[in-house]
Write a protein that holds these residues in place. Sequence first.
Motif, PDB file in Angstrom:
ATOM      1  N   MET A 270     -11.134 -35.525 -20.432  1.00 21.33           N
ATOM      2  CA  MET A 270     -11.778 -34.232 -20.471  1.00 21.33           C
ATOM      3  C   MET A 270     -11.643 -33.562 -19.102  1.00 21.33           C
ATOM      4  O   MET A 270     -11.828 -34.195 -18.077  1.00 21.33           O
ATOM      5  CB  MET A 270     -13.249 -34.401 -20.822  1.00 21.33           C
ATOM      6  N   PRO A 271     -11.349 -32.258 -19.099  1.00 23.56           N
ATOM      7  CA  PRO A 271     -11.190 -31.547 -17.829  1.00 23.56           C
ATOM      8  C   PRO A 271     -12.516 -31.451 -17.080  1.00 23.56           C
ATOM      9  O   PRO A 271     -13.565 -31.259 -17.673  1.00 23.56           O
ATOM     10  CB  PRO A 271     -10.713 -30.164 -18.248  1.00 23.56           C
ATOM     11  N   ASN A 272     -12.427 -31.588 -15.779  1.00 25.42           N
ATOM     12  CA  ASN A 272     -13.585 -31.373 -14.918  1.00 25.42           C
ATOM     13  C   ASN A 272     -13.532 -29.943 -14.410  1.00 25.42           C
ATOM     14  O   ASN A 272     -12.482 -29.473 -13.985  1.00 25.42           O
ATOM     15  CB  ASN A 272     -13.570 -32.335 -13.734  1.00 25.42           C
ATOM     16  N   PHE A 273     -14.676 -29.267 -14.457  1.00 21.57           N
ATOM     17  CA  PHE A 273     -14.723 -27.893 -13.988  1.00 21.57           C
ATOM     18  C   PHE A 273     -16.107 -27.560 -13.455  1.00 21.57           C
ATOM     19  O   PHE A 273     -17.086 -28.239 -13.757  1.00 21.57           O
ATOM     20  CB  PHE A 273     -14.313 -26.907 -15.079  1.00 21.57           C
ATOM     21  N   ILE A 274     -16.146 -26.498 -12.654  1.00 20.92           N
ATOM     22  CA  ILE A 274     -17.390 -25.995 -12.079  1.00 20.92           C
ATOM     23  C   ILE A 274     -17.545 -24.549 -12.542  1.00 20.92           C
ATOM     24  O   ILE A 274     -16.614 -23.753 -12.422  1.00 20.92           O
ATOM     25  CB  ILE A 274     -17.343 -26.050 -10.542  1.00 20.92           C
ATOM     26  N   VAL A 275     -18.724 -24.214 -13.053  1.00 17.97           N
ATOM     27  CA  VAL A 275     -19.009 -22.849 -13.491  1.00 17.97           C
ATOM     28  C   VAL A 275     -19.975 -22.218 -12.494  1.00 17.97           C
ATOM     29  O   VAL A 275     -21.015 -22.792 -12.185  1.00 17.97           O
ATOM     30  CB  VAL A 275     -19.635 -22.833 -14.901  1.00 17.97           C
ATOM     31  N   LYS A 276     -19.591 -21.044 -11.979  1.00 19.00           N
ATOM     32  CA  LYS A 276     -20.420 -20.298 -11.038  1.00 19.00           C
ATOM     33  C   LYS A 276     -20.411 -18.829 -11.433  1.00 19.00           C
ATOM     34  O   LYS A 276     -19.558 -18.388 -12.200  1.00 19.00           O
ATOM     35  CB  LYS A 276     -19.857 -20.384  -9.617  1.00 19.00           C
ATOM     36  N   THR A 277     -21.324 -18.075 -10.837  1.00 15.16           N
ATOM     37  CA  THR A 277     -21.292 -16.618 -10.985  1.00 15.16           C
ATOM     38  C   THR A 277     -20.297 -16.084  -9.965  1.00 15.16           C
ATOM     39  O   THR A 277     -20.341 -16.447  -8.795  1.00 15.16           O
ATOM     40  CB  THR A 277     -22.683 -16.018 -10.738  1.00 15.16           C
ATOM     41  N   HIS A 278     -19.396 -15.231 -10.421  1.00 17.83           N
ATOM     42  CA  HIS A 278     -18.370 -14.652  -9.538  1.00 17.83           C
ATOM     43  C   HIS A 278     -19.011 -13.671  -8.568  1.00 17.83           C
ATOM     44  O   HIS A 278     -19.781 -12.802  -8.963  1.00 17.83           O
ATOM     45  CB  HIS A 278     -17.305 -13.959 -10.382  1.00 17.83           C
ATOM     46  N   GLN A 279     -18.690 -13.823  -7.290  1.00 16.75           N
ATOM     47  CA  GLN A 279     -19.124 -12.892  -6.252  1.00 16.75           C
ATOM     48  C   GLN A 279     -17.928 -12.022  -5.874  1.00 16.75           C
ATOM     49  O   GLN A 279     -16.839 -12.546  -5.642  1.00 16.75           O
ATOM     50  CB  GLN A 279     -19.628 -13.651  -5.021  1.00 16.75           C
ATOM     51  N   LYS A 280     -18.133 -10.732  -5.776  1.00 16.27           N
ATOM     52  CA  LYS A 280     -17.048  -9.760  -5.634  1.00 16.27           C
ATOM     53  C   LYS A 280     -16.069 -10.056  -4.501  1.00 16.27           C
ATOM     54  O   LYS A 280     -14.869 -10.062  -4.706  1.00 16.27           O
ATOM     55  CB  LYS A 280     -17.629  -8.365  -5.472  1.00 16.27           C
ATOM     56  N   ASN A 281     -16.519 -10.274  -3.301  1.00 12.63           N
ATOM     57  CA  ASN A 281     -15.616 -10.420  -2.158  1.00 12.63           C
ATOM     58  C   ASN A 281     -15.379 -11.863  -1.751  1.00 12.63           C
ATOM     59  O   ASN A 281     -14.994 -12.126  -0.624  1.00 12.63           O
ATOM     60  CB  ASN A 281     -16.149  -9.614  -0.973  1.00 12.63           C
ATOM     61  N   THR A 282     -15.582 -12.781  -2.652  1.00 12.33           N
ATOM     62  CA  THR A 282     -15.386 -14.198  -2.355  1.00 12.33           C
ATOM     63  C   THR A 282     -13.995 -14.624  -2.785  1.00 12.33           C
ATOM     64  O   THR A 282     -13.525 -14.241  -3.855  1.00 12.33           O
ATOM     65  CB  THR A 282     -16.434 -15.049  -3.099  1.00 12.33           C
ATOM     66  N   SER A 283     -13.334 -15.405  -1.939  1.00 11.42           N
ATOM     67  CA  SER A 283     -12.037 -15.955  -2.337  1.00 11.42           C
ATOM     68  C   SER A 283     -12.254 -17.415  -2.721  1.00 11.42           C
ATOM     69  O   SER A 283     -13.019 -18.142  -2.076  1.00 11.42           O
ATOM     70  CB  SER A 283     -11.022 -15.832  -1.208  1.00 11.42           C
ATOM     71  N   TYR A 284     -11.605 -17.828  -3.779  1.00 13.52           N
ATOM     72  CA  TYR A 284     -11.770 -19.167  -4.319  1.00 13.52           C
ATOM     73  C   TYR A 284     -10.461 -19.930  -4.176  1.00 13.52           C
ATOM     74  O   TYR A 284      -9.382 -19.361  -4.326  1.00 13.52           O
ATOM     75  CB  TYR A 284     -12.162 -19.102  -5.792  1.00 13.52           C
ATOM     76  N   THR A 285     -10.570 -21.217  -3.909  1.00 12.25           N
ATOM     77  CA  THR A 285      -9.381 -22.053  -3.835  1.00 12.25           C
ATOM     78  C   THR A 285      -9.244 -22.834  -5.131  1.00 12.25           C
ATOM     79  O   THR A 285     -10.227 -23.085  -5.826  1.00 12.25           O
ATOM     80  CB  THR A 285      -9.472 -23.042  -2.652  1.00 12.25           C
ATOM     81  N   GLY A 286      -8.044 -23.224  -5.437  1.00 11.86           N
ATOM     82  CA  GLY A 286      -7.795 -24.003  -6.646  1.00 11.86           C
ATOM     83  C   GLY A 286      -7.533 -23.119  -7.846  1.00 11.86           C
ATOM     84  O   GLY A 286      -7.497 -21.889  -7.763  1.00 11.86           O
ATOM     85  N   GLU A 287      -7.364 -23.760  -8.970  1.00 10.38           N
ATOM     86  CA  GLU A 287      -7.114 -23.052 -10.226  1.00 10.38           C
ATOM     87  C   GLU A 287      -8.435 -22.526 -10.770  1.00 10.38           C
ATOM     88  O   GLU A 287      -9.470 -23.173 -10.662  1.00 10.38           O
ATOM     89  CB  GLU A 287      -6.469 -23.998 -11.238  1.00 10.38           C
ATOM     90  N   LYS A 288      -8.381 -21.328 -11.378  1.00  7.77           N
ATOM     91  CA  LYS A 288      -9.601 -20.705 -11.862  1.00  7.77           C
ATOM     92  C   LYS A 288      -9.330 -19.765 -13.019  1.00  7.77           C
ATOM     93  O   LYS A 288      -8.219 -19.273 -13.177  1.00  7.77           O
ATOM     94  CB  LYS A 288     -10.285 -19.953 -10.733  1.00  7.77           C
ATOM     95  N   ILE A 289     -10.373 -19.564 -13.821  1.00  7.25           N
ATOM     96  CA  ILE A 289     -10.367 -18.506 -14.824  1.00  7.25           C
ATOM     97  C   ILE A 289     -11.700 -17.781 -14.731  1.00  7.25           C
ATOM     98  O   ILE A 289     -12.682 -18.320 -14.213  1.00  7.25           O
ATOM     99  CB  ILE A 289     -10.118 -19.024 -16.261  1.00  7.25           C
ATOM    100  N   PHE A 290     -11.727 -16.560 -15.207  1.00  7.02           N
ATOM    101  CA  PHE A 290     -12.928 -15.741 -15.164  1.00  7.02           C
ATOM    102  C   PHE A 290     -13.367 -15.455 -16.590  1.00  7.02           C
ATOM    103  O   PHE A 290     -12.547 -15.222 -17.472  1.00  7.02           O
ATOM    104  CB  PHE A 290     -12.653 -14.432 -14.424  1.00  7.02           C
ATOM    105  N   ILE A 291     -14.677 -15.458 -16.806  1.00  2.00           N
ATOM    106  CA  ILE A 291     -15.259 -15.221 -18.119  1.00  2.00           C
ATOM    107  C   ILE A 291     -16.209 -14.031 -18.004  1.00  2.00           C
ATOM    108  O   ILE A 291     -17.174 -14.081 -17.228  1.00  2.00           O
ATOM    109  CB  ILE A 291     -16.038 -16.460 -18.629  1.00  2.00           C
TER     110      ILE A 291
END
Length: 141
Positions: free
Chosen positions: A1-22
């Motif tokens: 099973m994939p491991n993932f972290i769910v957070k609230t997206h912040q407008k000016n934040t840059s994220y590392t790694g693979e990501k999708i937005f919901i």
Amino acid sequence: MPNFIVKTHQKNTSYTGEKIFILNKGLNSGKPQKEPFTNSFIIIFANKEDAETVYWLAYSLWKANFWRQSLYGSVIPFLRIDDFRKDFSSKVTEMLHDFEQHKKEVIALRLLEQQENHFNKNINLIKEMRNIILNRYCKKI
């Protein structure tokens, strides 16, 4: 099973790694996308395969209107992050139980998406040609 972290997206934040937005506001809540929405959750993954797998699961849930039952609010409905985390994790586990069937479904969904894009391009070309013919015709009159 994939491991993932769910957070609230912040407008000016840059994220590392693979990501999708919901998307989390409006009647299209639950819609996944690779680019950020203004009002969205972000799901961060360790690798690209997990991101791709979960993207198609999220896409399936959105298309099936799964998130409509979890929306709150009367004017602008929204999806709460705690509800999303709980329901999404359980659905990912359930849907990945038969991984071979999941891979077949993803292939079918990709083909359908390619066909849809192809048809949309053809419809746009037809509209452009109609406008050109009508403009040319109107200039003669």
